[in-house]
Design a protein around this motif. Structure first.
Motif, PDB file in Angstrom:
ATOM      1  N   MET A   1       0.856  -1.197   0.000  1.00  0.00           N
ATOM      2  CA  MET A   1       0.000   0.000   0.000  1.00  0.00           C
ATOM      3  C   MET A   1       0.892   1.247   0.000  1.00  0.00           C
ATOM      4  O   MET A   1       1.789   1.373   0.828  1.00  0.00           O
ATOM      5  CB  MET A   1      -0.913  -0.007   1.230  1.00  0.00           C
ATOM      6  N   THR A   2       0.637   2.150  -0.918  1.00  0.00           N
ATOM      7  CA  THR A   2       1.438   3.364  -0.994  1.00  0.00           C
ATOM      8  C   THR A   2       0.979   4.382   0.054  1.00  0.00           C
ATOM      9  O   THR A   2      -0.097   4.260   0.641  1.00  0.00           O
ATOM     10  CB  THR A   2       1.313   4.012  -2.377  1.00  0.00           C
ATOM     11  N   MET A   3       1.814   5.409   0.264  1.00  0.00           N
ATOM     12  CA  MET A   3       1.463   6.462   1.219  1.00  0.00           C
ATOM     13  C   MET A   3       0.165   7.141   0.820  1.00  0.00           C
ATOM     14  O   MET A   3      -0.696   7.420   1.671  1.00  0.00           O
ATOM     15  CB  MET A   3       2.577   7.500   1.292  1.00  0.00           C
ATOM     16  N   ILE A   4      -0.002   7.451  -0.472  1.00  0.00           N
ATOM     17  CA  ILE A   4      -1.202   8.155  -0.921  1.00  0.00           C
ATOM     18  C   ILE A   4      -2.443   7.298  -0.703  1.00  0.00           C
ATOM     19  O   ILE A   4      -3.476   7.793  -0.234  1.00  0.00           O
ATOM     20  CB  ILE A   4      -1.050   8.587  -2.394  1.00  0.00           C
ATOM     21  N   VAL A   5      -2.364   6.034  -1.002  1.00  0.00           N
ATOM     22  CA  VAL A   5      -3.512   5.142  -0.783  1.00  0.00           C
ATOM     23  C   VAL A   5      -3.824   5.045   0.703  1.00  0.00           C
ATOM     24  O   VAL A   5      -4.997   5.111   1.111  1.00  0.00           O
ATOM     25  CB  VAL A   5      -3.237   3.750  -1.382  1.00  0.00           C
ATOM     26  N   ARG A   6      -2.795   4.913   1.515  1.00  0.00           N
ATOM     27  CA  ARG A   6      -3.008   4.853   2.975  1.00  0.00           C
ATOM     28  C   ARG A   6      -3.647   6.159   3.466  1.00  0.00           C
ATOM     29  O   ARG A   6      -4.579   6.142   4.283  1.00  0.00           O
ATOM     30  CB  ARG A   6      -1.672   4.604   3.670  1.00  0.00           C
ATOM     31  N   ASN A   7      -3.156   7.278   2.964  1.00  0.00           N
ATOM     32  CA  ASN A   7      -3.720   8.571   3.369  1.00  0.00           C
ATOM     33  C   ASN A   7      -5.165   8.724   2.909  1.00  0.00           C
ATOM     34  O   ASN A   7      -6.010   9.259   3.646  1.00  0.00           O
ATOM     35  CB  ASN A   7      -2.876   9.707   2.803  1.00  0.00           C
ATOM     36  N   LEU A   8      -5.454   8.290   1.696  1.00  0.00           N
ATOM     37  CA  LEU A   8      -6.825   8.352   1.189  1.00  0.00           C
ATOM     38  C   LEU A   8      -7.773   7.586   2.102  1.00  0.00           C
ATOM     39  O   LEU A   8      -8.862   8.081   2.431  1.00  0.00           O
ATOM     40  CB  LEU A   8      -6.895   7.763  -0.221  1.00  0.00           C
ATOM     41  N   GLN A   9      -7.369   6.410   2.493  1.00  0.00           N
ATOM     42  CA  GLN A   9      -8.224   5.601   3.353  1.00  0.00           C
ATOM     43  C   GLN A   9      -8.410   6.270   4.715  1.00  0.00           C
ATOM     44  O   GLN A   9      -9.502   6.231   5.296  1.00  0.00           O
ATOM     45  CB  GLN A   9      -7.642   4.193   3.480  1.00  0.00           C
ATOM     46  N   GLY A  10      -7.361   6.938   5.208  1.00  0.00           N
ATOM     47  CA  GLY A  10      -7.481   7.658   6.461  1.00  0.00           C
ATOM     48  C   GLY A  10      -8.450   8.828   6.360  1.00  0.00           C
ATOM     49  O   GLY A  10      -9.248   9.071   7.287  1.00  0.00           O
ATOM     50  N   VAL A  11      -8.409   9.554   5.248  1.00  0.00           N
ATOM     51  CA  VAL A  11      -9.339  10.678   5.055  1.00  0.00           C
ATOM     52  C   VAL A  11     -10.765  10.175   4.925  1.00  0.00           C
ATOM     53  O   VAL A  11     -11.702  10.763   5.494  1.00  0.00           O
ATOM     54  CB  VAL A  11      -8.928  11.504   3.815  1.00  0.00           C
ATOM     55  N   ARG A  12     -10.946   9.082   4.211  1.00  0.00           N
ATOM     56  CA  ARG A  12     -12.299   8.518   4.094  1.00  0.00           C
ATOM     57  C   ARG A  12     -12.829   8.089   5.456  1.00  0.00           C
ATOM     58  O   ARG A  12     -14.023   8.254   5.745  1.00  0.00           O
ATOM     59  CB  ARG A  12     -12.279   7.344   3.119  1.00  0.00           C
ATOM     60  N   ASP A  13     -11.945   7.555   6.296  1.00  0.00           N
ATOM     61  CA  ASP A  13     -12.368   7.181   7.658  1.00  0.00           C
ATOM     62  C   ASP A  13     -12.781   8.428   8.442  1.00  0.00           C
ATOM     63  O   ASP A  13     -13.770   8.393   9.194  1.00  0.00           O
ATOM     64  CB  ASP A  13     -11.237   6.452   8.383  1.00  0.00           C
ATOM     65  N   ARG A  14     -12.041   9.514   8.283  1.00  0.00           N
ATOM     66  CA  ARG A  14     -12.408  10.763   8.958  1.00  0.00           C
ATOM     67  C   ARG A  14     -13.783  11.249   8.497  1.00  0.00           C
ATOM     68  O   ARG A  14     -14.601  11.702   9.307  1.00  0.00           O
ATOM     69  CB  ARG A  14     -11.361  11.850   8.677  1.00  0.00           C
ATOM     70  N   ILE A  15     -14.026  11.173   7.206  1.00  0.00           N
ATOM     71  CA  ILE A  15     -15.324  11.601   6.674  1.00  0.00           C
ATOM     72  C   ILE A  15     -16.445  10.748   7.252  1.00  0.00           C
ATOM     73  O   ILE A  15     -17.487  11.264   7.687  1.00  0.00           O
ATOM     74  CB  ILE A  15     -15.312  11.540   5.131  1.00  0.00           C
ATOM     75  N   THR A  16     -16.235   9.443   7.255  1.00  0.00           N
ATOM     76  CA  THR A  16     -17.257   8.538   7.786  1.00  0.00           C
ATOM     77  C   THR A  16     -17.526   8.820   9.261  1.00  0.00           C
ATOM     78  O   THR A  16     -18.691   8.904   9.695  1.00  0.00           O
ATOM     79  CB  THR A  16     -16.824   7.082   7.595  1.00  0.00           C
ATOM     80  N   THR A  17     -16.475   8.979  10.041  1.00  0.00           N
ATOM     81  CA  THR A  17     -16.628   9.239  11.471  1.00  0.00           C
ATOM     82  C   THR A  17     -17.373  10.552  11.707  1.00  0.00           C
ATOM     83  O   THR A  17     -18.269  10.634  12.567  1.00  0.00           O
ATOM     84  CB  THR A  17     -15.250   9.283  12.154  1.00  0.00           C
ATOM     85  N   ALA A  18     -17.019  11.585  10.937  1.00  0.00           N
ATOM     86  CA  ALA A  18     -17.687  12.878  11.090  1.00  0.00           C
ATOM     87  C   ALA A  18     -19.157  12.787  10.709  1.00  0.00           C
ATOM     88  O   ALA A  18     -20.015  13.389  11.368  1.00  0.00           O
ATOM     89  CB  ALA A  18     -16.983  13.936  10.242  1.00  0.00           C
ATOM     90  N   CYS A  19     -19.455  12.056   9.646  1.00  0.00           N
ATOM     91  CA  CYS A  19     -20.855  11.904   9.223  1.00  0.00           C
ATOM     92  C   CYS A  19     -21.668  11.168  10.282  1.00  0.00           C
ATOM     93  O   CYS A  19     -22.809  11.562  10.589  1.00  0.00           O
ATOM     94  CB  CYS A  19     -20.920  11.170   7.886  1.00  0.00           C
ATOM     95  N   VAL A  20     -21.110  10.110  10.820  1.00  0.00           N
ATOM     96  CA  VAL A  20     -21.822   9.361  11.857  1.00  0.00           C
ATOM     97  C   VAL A  20     -22.085  10.258  13.064  1.00  0.00           C
ATOM     98  O   VAL A  20     -23.190  10.283  13.626  1.00  0.00           O
ATOM     99  CB  VAL A  20     -21.026   8.108  12.255  1.00  0.00           C
ATOM    100  N   ALA A  21     -21.085  11.035  13.454  1.00  0.00           N
ATOM    101  CA  ALA A  21     -21.249  11.929  14.603  1.00  0.00           C
ATOM    102  C   ALA A  21     -22.306  12.999  14.346  1.00  0.00           C
ATOM    103  O   ALA A  21     -22.989  13.451  15.269  1.00  0.00           O
ATOM    104  CB  ALA A  21     -19.918  12.583  14.950  1.00  0.00           C
ATOM    105  N   ALA A  22     -22.441  13.391  13.070  1.00  0.00           N
ATOM    106  CA  ALA A  22     -23.417  14.420  12.711  1.00  0.00           C
ATOM    107  C   ALA A  22     -24.770  13.836  12.345  1.00  0.00           C
ATOM    108  O   ALA A  22     -25.692  14.586  11.990  1.00  0.00           O
ATOM    109  CB  ALA A  22     -22.883  15.247  11.539  1.00  0.00           C
TER     110      ALA A  22
END
Length: 240
Positions: A1-22
């Motif tokens: 897994m490249t850095m960019i792919v790992r970072n993308l997955q981390g950002v998507r997790d942040r989006i999901t977590t924020a949406c659930v909280a909202a």
């Protein structure tokens, strides 16, 4: 897994977590990967993990990248996937509108009628309408581009009447806030303006895109109602 792919997955997790909280559906928030200053290889890396929407601030750099990726996709037909979607998100001058009209799918930084008129006139007839957001200077930053909130409704009315364009929503880049609550309050001002323009009832179709939130404040933006976050640093890394 490249850095960019790992970072993308981390950002998507942040989006999901924020949406659930909202209390929102994560599918209601799109991720725009801001690829400015990074080369075609970085975009290809992000594409490998399914990212298809990319934002560019600098028109000439963006067009060069669009053409390079188009050629790359032509040479790698098995890797094409869904078409890429290119957003111009930087300040736009009159001498750059033709390049944008001819190559980009979206423009998020329209803040005056003259620019919208030129984009409308210069959009090639064989292409679908250019998707457009009005940039709003929501907090009155002295050095920020964007139409003032007081003038946004009138501009939306004029832009919505132009051919070859589809007014999709608003974009805002508020000044950095020192807390979640402060960022949330400013983003809510943009959401209120978005709702008031839709409620005015003159648009042929309601706006559906509220582009706000970046690496540092995407959680607050999502809580305020953002439907598109523009993330660069958290995906591609710092810029020199």
């Amino acid at each position: 897994m490249t850095m960019i792919v790992r970072n993308l997955q981390g950002v998507r997790d942040r989006i999901t977590t924020a949406c659930v909280a909202a209390g929102r559906d994560p599918a209601a928030v799109r991720l725009l990967a801001v690829s400015k200053t990074f080369g075609a290889d970085a975009v290809i890396d992000a594409m490998s993990d399914g990212q298809r929407a990319f934002g560019e601030n600098y028109v000439a750099e963006g067009v060069e990248k669009i053409l390079a990726l188009r050629a790359w996709q032509g040479d790698h037909p098995g890797s094409v996937g869904a078409p890429l979607e290119w957003h111009c998100i930087g300040p736009l001058q009159s001498n750059k509108t033709r390049l944008v009209a001819e190559h980009f799918d979206w423009v998020q930084s329209v803040d005056r009628l003259k620019i919208a008129q030129r984009l409308s006139e210069q959009r090639p007839p064989e292409l679908p309408p250019l998707q457009l957001c009005l940039q709003v200077n929501i907090d009155g930053g002295a050095n920020k581009s964007g139409v003032s909130p007081d003038e946004a409704l009138a501009l939306a009315r004029e832009v919505a009447a132009l051919p070859c364009l589809t007014l999709r929503g608003l974009m805002a880049i508020p000044e950095p806030a020192d807390s979640f609550e402060a960022a949330l309050a400013v983003h809510r001002q943009t959401k209120d303006l978005f709702d008031s323009i839709n409620a005015a009832g003159f648009l042929p179709r309601p706006m559906d895109t509220l582009s706000m939130g970046m690496t540092s404040d995407l959680e607050a933006a999502i809580h305020a109602g953002s439907t598109m976050v523009r993330v660069g640093t958290a995906i591609f890394g710092g810029r020199g």
